[in-house]
Design an enzyme around this catalytic site. Structure first.
Site, PDB file in Angstrom:
ATOM      1  N   ASP A  12      -9.390  -0.130  -3.632  1.00 45.30           N
ATOM      2  CA  ASP A  12      -8.307  -1.096  -4.453  1.00 45.30           C
ATOM      3  C   ASP A  12      -6.932   0.323  -5.336  1.00 45.30           C
ATOM      4  OD1 ASP A  12      -7.137  -2.923  -5.485  1.00 45.30           O
ATOM      5  OD2 ASP A  12      -7.902  -2.939  -7.361  1.00 45.30           O
ATOM      6  N   GLU A  23       1.049  -8.442 -18.273  1.00 55.40           N
ATOM      7  CA  GLU A  23       2.248  -9.200 -18.732  1.00 55.40           C
ATOM      8  C   GLU A  23       1.886  -8.962 -20.281  1.00 55.40           C
ATOM      9  OE1 GLU A  23       0.977 -13.547 -17.652  1.00 55.40           O
ATOM     10  OE2 GLU A  23       2.514 -13.356 -16.679  1.00 55.40           O
ATOM     11  N   THR A  61      -4.318  -1.256  -1.608  1.00 57.07           N
ATOM     12  CA  THR A  61      -3.323  -1.749  -2.303  1.00 57.07           C
ATOM     13  C   THR A  61      -2.072  -2.811  -2.639  1.00 57.07           C
ATOM     14  OG1 THR A  61      -2.044  -1.687  -4.816  1.00 57.07           O
ATOM     15  CG2 THR A  61      -1.300   0.155  -2.624  1.00 57.07           C
ATOM     16  N   GLY A  62      -1.777  -3.225  -3.281  1.00 56.19           N
ATOM     17  CA  GLY A  62      -0.809  -4.647  -2.988  1.00 56.19           C
ATOM     18  C   GLY A  62       0.237  -3.769  -3.776  1.00 56.19           C
ATOM     19  N   ASP A  63       0.033  -2.831  -3.884  1.00 50.53           N
ATOM     20  CA  ASP A  63       1.527  -2.349  -5.176  1.00 50.53           C
ATOM     21  C   ASP A  63       2.184  -1.628  -3.981  1.00 50.53           C
ATOM     22  OD1 ASP A  63       2.937  -1.472  -6.950  1.00 50.53           O
ATOM     23  OD2 ASP A  63       0.516  -0.990  -8.578  1.00 50.53           O
ATOM     24  N   ARG A  90       1.557  -3.049  -0.023  1.00 54.51           N
ATOM     25  CA  ARG A  90       1.669  -3.883   0.064  1.00 54.51           C
ATOM     26  C   ARG A  90       1.293  -5.710   1.187  1.00 54.51           C
ATOM     27  NH1 ARG A  90       5.696  -4.353  -3.525  1.00 54.51           N
ATOM     28  NH2 ARG A  90       7.503  -3.770  -3.212  1.00 54.51           N
ATOM     29  N   ASP A  98     -11.303  -4.475  -8.387  1.00 54.32           N
ATOM     30  CA  ASP A  98     -12.340  -4.952  -9.479  1.00 54.32           C
ATOM     31  C   ASP A  98     -12.034  -7.233  -9.608  1.00 54.32           C
ATOM     32  OD1 ASP A  98      -9.446  -4.274  -9.659  1.00 54.32           O
ATOM     33  OD2 ASP A  98      -9.870  -4.858 -11.626  1.00 54.32           O
ATOM     34  N   ASN A 132      -8.693 -10.395  -5.338  1.00 55.48           N
ATOM     35  CA  ASN A 132      -8.307  -9.553  -4.521  1.00 55.48           C
ATOM     36  C   ASN A 132      -8.533  -8.733  -3.611  1.00 55.48           C
ATOM     37  OD1 ASN A 132      -7.541  -8.639  -5.952  1.00 55.48           O
ATOM     38  ND2 ASN A 132      -5.750  -7.551  -5.352  1.00 55.48           N
ATOM     39  N   ASP A 133      -9.691  -8.662  -3.942  1.00 56.55           N
ATOM     40  CA  ASP A 133     -10.856  -7.238  -3.441  1.00 56.55           C
ATOM     41  C   ASP A 133     -11.733  -8.038  -2.736  1.00 56.55           C
ATOM     42  OD1 ASP A 133      -8.687  -5.811  -4.333  1.00 56.55           O
ATOM     43  OD2 ASP A 133      -9.704  -5.595  -6.275  1.00 56.55           O
TER      44      ASP A 133
END
Lengths: 340, 1150
Positions: free
Chosen positions: B404, B516, B692-694, B808, B835, B838-839
């Site tokens: 991740d 956040e 990654t979702g990034d 993504r 971590d 989502n992993d």
């Protein structure tokens, strides 16, 4: 599965305990691993590395030790005089051992090996009259317990061998054969015992019957010597130690040496008198009589000597090869390393 | 199992869920209905498996369900029933031992569970019954009871919160024991319930129990005096879970909805993924080979026996007659029992003890991971965690690492770097400079440009202050001891006394996402401070130290699919505003295009620099718009079925037509030694894939920073952008690109030279980039044939790239990728490390799942096989621990098979000399003790302590890892070697002694040896050889090794004397009486023992010597190389993203 659930559960219960429970305890318990050599896998250790350099001397040493041993063994073995049936006596001044040999006789057959009752042979009274089931079908005869029971005892070797020396004027001189000292000491004195001592064996064995193949009951094996009669008869004990292989020999008699100078069996003509009782033809077996001297390594056996010489030579040879390789390799290695 | 979990995680197909109806306080809903109390289970937690009565049968049944145990049981039964050569004791005793030890262990564990269960079940709770407070034991709670819980107590069952002692109808809860997240979560009472619980007349309708902790759908009907019942929706925010703890709240009342084994806590933690290691598969394969050997041995012997017996006089010579019973037995039955007897005689070739030893090795060995102080992280005060010990050796076999990015490669420790308002860049330069100098010191970087209007600035900052779900930690004193990953303390505000509110306090924020917190803190630096949420209104301290209040109307929660979140607030002036923040890709389509252009450049530049960017947009809602949205949201929230989908639809509908205000850039710093770790992994021959979702740009620069992509790496990009380049249909373009890349990376690439050096050689390195949308095109192509072809091409390209970046990604896609690689040709061993929640899917999917004890909660850790505090620990875990464990267990397995082969082979050969009569060569005591006592401890010690290469060297030379890749020491070749060695030794032992026994007069008094002496000599040679063979293999002699190796041999000698020295009354035959002592009195026996031991070990020594010259030298050279290569890298990741120049060079970046 179960355990992981358990672990999680415990977690839950910790915090489940009343207010003062969980958190404080968890905080107090330091989770830092101990810095011990064992836990960190840093125990001091000896890390031997076998290299040509370290092994080389070992090869030479092994070679140097083994070859003499092998030669010694070989010579010793060759010096042992062993004669089968048609004997040519020697000038040996040591004891001569008389063996009988059988071949194709499966003393190591499982059915045979287990067909005995050691407690009966140990002098146990109840086993005497009620032998172990293992002795079947040599357990009972005519409603009476067989003593000694079992296939081994039943098939006791019962040929008698007698050796005569025929001297120059043609008279037969019986050569005295010693029948004691042929069985293991511990067998004779501990493992085998007559029920109720060695006296009055007839009474002790009352109510038992002799093995089917025997001609005389166990208490008549050697009536002349109470220390060699009954279960502690040495011929019997020797027979009861089952042989490892189907071709085997067993110690029969010892011909004691006479004086220091005179040979135990002087040269001359000998007659071997065999009272042939023991049937071997039915199973395609053979009988032999062996006269042999004995050395520190036991009876004649060239195998060990040859093996030692071979292994010793191989080691020595490898040592030399390694030395050469090592030498060459080292120089090449050094020269290669210099530019670096 | 896995499927179920995945479904659970992503809300797959659980559409149709039964629901249950609960009468609150057991009062019937409508007065005219009779109460039919529904039957729910009681509140007893039963985690124990057994009771006193069923323990024995149940436990035995469980144990004998294991195939190995069952096999040994069968052997044992055969021995009991059939007349077999060895007594049942020889196999019964080890089996009994194993079964007993396991039973005791399981019994003890169960007893602990009983104790724990009782503690929970008997815990006193207060229940409201007919207006009275009654103390009860927890297990007596029934569904529908109204339960009172006080502060710091745990909830005894799953409760719907009815009433709280706090004014704002909330309560705080920590779920640390459930999912490890120790932050306080806010839960809400059901709106508008009566204060008087005694007269509350309501029913709750909710779904049947489901294990998902974060999902709950229900509805409450409140009946008041014959009026139409009021309906309230219930969600996870109303549900208090059993196991969670009440915090910061004096007292709450709740109604039990799920009890006992139906609580969410109990429904979780039941299954754990059952992963099996490759070594276990090897063992099973070898076992099969040995089983074949066993059966064929037995068959050969049986056949030969009957051939031999057919000769007259052999079967039943006069001296050895059969019993009547034996004569009467049917021939075929006899043959069968003979076969079984041979099986029993040779069954030691597959020893019970191997299973025990392997289990012990794994169990004990895993302690070294938890004990390792290098894994201890002083920050979180924890070390590594081992959730399963079954996979230790798999750590040494990893070929693919899926990692991740956020929180794994990077620290997930966000820092607000800059923002962009209306296209003007604001860079915060010095935290210590005056705060209100925002306008002065932090002017636009580009001096030519002007700043955005003050109004826009403030709007932007207000948006940052409002659009989040951050909580303010209230009591500053406690903050210190409850710091967890999520709190983040803000520096003292070094402002003059003007600021009235947070005087000298340390203020800390808690949020589920560190982004956040970073944003709120960023806004604070610029003068807007979020003060907290008080009874549904958010308070903000603005630049002029005025407090602004906004009524919080709705929170449109963040989720990874939408990739954005919004809040709807009403300002004092009555305007209804929607603030939205999210990923650029999800915001840009929803705002006006001309605004996008102004900001896009900044966003992309920031992303290239490795910052996480978020775009902020807002929208004024007219009264009608709001009313519509409000209604839609309420309706969707009340829905019992498909609530998620309905909510999503409303969210999408509301979040349109916004106007973009600006963007933020937050830096996520690299983990310590991330680059070094990645380099080491690649050096070890592992392929590293970043999932990654990034955003692509952010992820790519992280990859550069981690040195996954090098300066000379040619990037092959397969993303939505490259697909759109050609202006043709996407499918076609995809097809072309795949082919092109395949040609480049696979066909034109020189064939890799057998693993070892290809990575460092001069040929071109390729990096591959793909994004989620394209991936789903590849995987789910329109036509079936294309799909598998694309997949193949894709895999082949990836396998030829040094690093692959998948950006993504949705969580499920991560798992898909892992699965695809896992099932590809050669079924490589995969490892996933992550971590966050989502992993979890990829952690569960991979062969080895590693969780990082990071900031995104503990779900990853909970579902992992191993958990480590930091990414950098992965290097030691794999390169040192994994390598050593693999070598150890591989040696253990091979050695076990070897030693039993040369144990049993002489016994097999002996059959040829004893008329195939199943006569054992060794005494029963030796047969039994061989694996238990004489040869078990040295190998166990070896398999725990061996370090054939010391740990430092392993860490310094990643390439050493390649030497054991692909299950190197457990392949068929080494197995064959060991088997041949076993055969060689067995033959040597047997025939060596056999030639010695050609004259059994071995003592110097002429006396002869019998069959038991024969066996004892062979056995002595065997024990010594096998032990010394291990000694030869031991490279790391600690005192423990010395102790067990020499101790075992001494024990053997001692035992033999002892066993042969006494007439044992319980033995029917005194076979070994003085056999050993007599053997030692024979010089020949000594000589043959020494000779045979030496001769057996000679080839081994030679092999070692001849192999050695290359070994250490090569290693030294490697050392030199690596130290040369290593010098360039020991920089810390203090300034992680050095890639500013990179982006210009790498050929695909904008």
């Amino acid at each position: 599965m179960a355990s992981s659930y358990n672990a999680k559960e415990e977690d839950g219960h910790h915090s489940g305990a009343p207010a003062h429970g969980g958190a404080a305890a968890a905080a107090a318990k330091s989770k830092k691993p101990d810095n011990t050599a064992f836990k960190q896998q840093r125990l001091p250790a000896w890390q031997p590395i076998l290299t040509a350099g370290t092994v080389l001397p070992a090869f030479f040493v092994i070679g140097l030790i083994f070859i003499p041993i092998g030669i010694g063994l070989f010579v010793t073995s060759n010096n042992i005089r062993e004669f089968e049936v048609t004997a040519t006596p020697t000038r040996d001044t040591s004891n001569v051992f008389m063996y009988y040999g059988l071949s194709n006789f499966y003393q190591n057959h499982r059915r045979y090996v287990k067909s005995r009752d050691d407690s009966q042979l140990y002098g146990d009274r109840s086993a005497l009259t009620n032998p172990s089931k293992e002795c079947e079908p040599y357990r009972m005869s005519d409603g009476q317990a067989i003593a000694p029971c079992g296939a081994i005892a039943n098939s006791l070797f019962n040929d008698t061998l007698e050796l005569y020396h025929i001297d120059s004027n043609g008279t037969r001189n019986t050569i005295p054969l010693v029948k004691k000292g042929i069985a293991w000491w511990t067998d004779k004195h501990v493992k085998f015992r007559n029920p109720g001592g060695n006296n009055n064996l007839t009474a002790a064995f009352r109510g038992t019957s002799k093995p089917v193949n025997w001609r005389k009951p166990v208490y008549d094996l050697d009536p002349s010597d109470p220390d060699n009669n009954g279960f502690i008869n040495e011929d019997f004990i020797v027979w009861m130690r089952t042989a490892a292989l189907p071709t085997f020999r067993k110690l029969y008699r010892i011909i004691q040496k006479k004086a220091v100078t005179t040979p135990t069996l002087p040269s001359g003509r000998y007659v071997l008198n065999i009272s042939y009782n023991y049937p071997v033809l039915s199973f395609d077996g053979r009988k032999r009589m062996i006269l042999s001297t004995i050395s520190w390594m036991g009876g004649k056996n060239p195998f060990l000597g040859i093996a030692y010489i071979t292994v010793g030579s191989i080691c020595f040879f490898l040592g030399v090869v390694l030395l050469i390789i090592h030498h060459k390799y080292d120089t090449r290695n050094n020269s290669a390393d210099i530019p670096n | 199992m896995l499927r179920r979990r995945l479904n659970r995680l992503f809300g797959g197909d659980e559409r149709r869920v039964e629901s249950r109806t609960i009468n609150v306080g057991h009062r019937s809903g409508s007065p005219n209905e009779a109460i039919i109390p529904p039957k729910f289970c009681d509140n007893r937690i039963v985690s124990s498996k057994y009771t006193v009565w069923n323990f024995l049968p149940k436990n035995l049944f469980e144990q004998f369900r294991r195939i190995a145990n069952f096999y040994f049981l069968i052997i044992f039964l055969v021995q009991v029933i059939v007349d077999t050569p060895t007594s049942p004791v020889t196999s019964g005793l080890p089996l009994f031992f194993v079964i007993t030890v396991t039973a005791i262990k399981q019994g003890y564990e169960d007893w602990l569970r009983h104790k724990a269960d009782n503690e929970v079940n008997k815990y006193p709770v207060t229940v409201l019954e007919d207006g009275r407070r009654i103390r009860k034991e927890s297990e007596k709670i029934k569904v529908g009871d109204v339960v009172e819980v006080e502060e710091d107590e745990t909830f005894p069952c799953d409760l719907i919160l009815l009433q709280s002692s706090r004014d704002d109808d909330t309560c705080f809860v920590t779920t640390a024991s459930l999912d490890g997240e120790s932050n306080h979560k806010t839960h809400y009472t059901v709106p508008d319930t009566e204060r008087n619980l005694e007269s509350l007349n309501a029913t709750i309708e909710c779904e049947e129990p489901q294990p998902d902790l974060y999902k709950f759908v229900g509805r409450m009907h409140i009946y008041t005096n014959n009026q139409e019942p009021a309906v309230r929706s219930l969600g996870p925010e109303n549900l208090l879970l059993k196991g969670a703890t009440l915090k910061n709240t004096q007292k709450i009342y709740g109604v039990a909805v799920y009890s006992g084994m139906e609580t969410k806590m109990a429904l979780n933690y039941q299954g754990k993924s059952q992963k099996r290691s490759a070594v276990e598969k090897s063992i099973n394969a070898f076992l099969l080979v040995y089983l074949c050997i066993l059966v064929s041995k037995a068959l050969v012997c049986t056949t030969l026996k009957y051939v031999w017996q057919s000769k007259p006089g052999q079967d039943e010579p006069w001296y050895n007659e059969k019993t009547q019973k034996e004569k009467d037995t049917n021939l075929y039955l006899k043959m069968f029992t003979d076969f079984l007897s041979f099986m029993v005689l040779f069954n030691f070739i597959i020893p019970v003890s191997m299973y025990v030893t392997v289990e012990m090795q794994k169990f004990l060995g895993s302690f070294f991971i938890t004990w390792d102080k290098d894994f201890f992280d002083p920050e979180i005060k924890e070390g590594a965690l081992v959730n399963t010990s079954d996979l230790n050796e798999e750590l040494g076999q990893v070929e693919y690492v899926f990692t991740d990015k956020t929180g794994t490669l990077t620290q997930n420790n966000m820092e607000f770097i800059e923002c962009c308002i209306d296209g003007f860049q604001y860079k915060y330069q010095d935290a210590r400079s005056e705060l209100d100098g925002f306008c002065v010191t932090d002017g636009p970087v580009n001096k030519l440009q002007q700043k955005a209007g003050r109004e826009r600035e403030e709007l932007f900052l207000r948006a940052l202050c409002l659009c989040h779900t951050v909580q303010v930690k209230e009591s500053p004193e406690q903050a210190q001891d409850q710091v967890d990953g999520l709190t983040d303390q803000v520096d003292d505000l070094e402002v003059d006394g003007e600021v009235p509110y947070p005087s000298q306090e340390q203020r800390s924020f808690i949020a589920s996402s560190p982004d956040e917190v970073a944003l709120v803190k960023g806004a604070m630096r610029y003068g807007f401070t979020f003060l907290g949420l008080e009874s549904k209104s958010m308070k903000i301290l603005n630049r002029n130290n005025g407090v602004e209040m906004y009524e919080l109307l709705h929170v449109l929660n963040f989720d990874p699919v939408r990739r954005r979140m919004s809040v709807i607030v009403r300002s004092k002036s009555g305007d209804t505003l929607l603030f939205c923040k999210g990923a650029d890709s999800s915001i840009f389509p929803r705002v006006r295009q001309e605004e996008v252009e102004r900001i896009r450049m900044h966003v992309e530049r920031n992303a290239t620099e490795g910052y996480r960017t978020l775009c902020v947009a807002y929208k004024c809602l007219s009264a009608e718009e709001y009313a519509q949205a409000d209604e839609g949201l309420r309706e969707a929230r009340l829905a019992l079925q498909n609530r998620e989908e309905k909510l999503m639809a409303v969210y999408n509908q509301v979040e349109t037509g916004m106007s973009l205000i600006g963007a933020t850039a937050v830096e996520d710093r690299l983990q310590e030694e991330a680059a070094e770790t990645m380099e080491a992994l690649q050096g070890a021959g592992m392929k590293v894939w970043v999932l990654t979702g990034d955003k692509m740009e952010t992820a790519k620069s992280t990859c550069y920073a981690c040195r996954l992509f090098q300066r000379n790496t040619e990037l092959l990009e397969l993303t939505v952008r490259t697909l759109e380049d050609g202006g043709r249909r996407r499918e076609e373009r995809l097809h072309d690109l795949l082919n092109e890349y395949h040609k480049k990376a696979v066909q034109d690439a020189p064939p890799a030279k057998a693993g070892v050096t290809s990575w460092s050689s001069a040929n071109q390195d390729y990096g591959f980039i793909i994004d989620g949308a394209t991936l789903s095109m590849v995987l789910n192509s329109s036509s079936e044939s294309n799909s598998s072809r694309y997949k193949n091409l894709f895999l082949q390209i990836c396998q030829n790239c040094t690093a692959v970046l998948c950006c993504r990604m949705a969580p499920l896609q991560k798992a898909q990728i892992v699965k695809m690689v896992k099932n590809s040709k050669g079924s490589p061993i995969t490892l996933s490390i992550g971590d966050g929640a989502n992993d979890v899917s990829m952690i569960l999917e991979a062969h080895v799942g590693i969780g990082i004890k990071g900031k995104e909660g503990r779900q990853a850790v909970r579902n992992s096989d191993y958990a480590i505090p930091k990414l950098k620990h992965l290097k030691k875990l794999l390169l040192a621990h994994g390598h050593l464990y693999y070598v150890r267990i591989a040696h253990l397995v091979q050695y076990f098979f070897y030693k039993n082969l040369c144990f049993i082979l002489p016994q097999f050969l002996y059959q040829f000399f004893c008329g195939y009569s199943q006569q054992p060569l060794y005494d029963a005591a030796y047969l039994t003790m061989y694996n238990i006592c004489f040869t078990s401890m040295p190998i166990l010690a070896y398999s725990l302590l061996e370090q054939h290469i010391c740990i430092e060297v392993l860490l310094d030379n990643a390439t050493l890892y390649r030497e054991i890749a692909k299950n190197a020491t457990l392949r068929w070749r080494p197995f064959l070697y060991w088997t041949l060695l076993g055969v060689f030794h067995g033959l040597l032992f047997f025939f060596g002694v056999r030639y010695l026994f050609s004259n059994p007069a071995l003592q110097d008094n002429g006396q002869v040896f019998g069959n038991w002496s024969y066996g004892t000599i062979v056995f002595t040679v065997l024990v010594f050889t096998v032990t010394l063979k291990l000694a030869l293999d031991t490279r790391h002699w600690t005192w423990i090794n010395h102790f067990v190796i020499w101790g075992s041999l001494a024990f053997y000698v001692f035992f033999s004397f002892f066993w042969g020295g006494i007439i044992w009354p319980f033995l029917s035959q005194q076979r070994l009486y003085f056999v050993f002592a007599n053997m030692l009195s024979s010089v020949s026996a000594w000589l043959v023992i020494i000779l045979l031991i030496l001769l057996s070990l000679l080839p081994e020594i030679l092999l070692v010597v001849f192999r050695k010259p290359r070994g250490p030298n090569a290693r030294q050279k490697e050392l030199v190389q690596s130290s040369v290569g290593g010098h360039q890298s020991p920089r810390s990741s203090a300034r992680p993203l050095l890639m500013r120049t990179f982006s210009d060079e790498s050929n695909t970046v904008i």
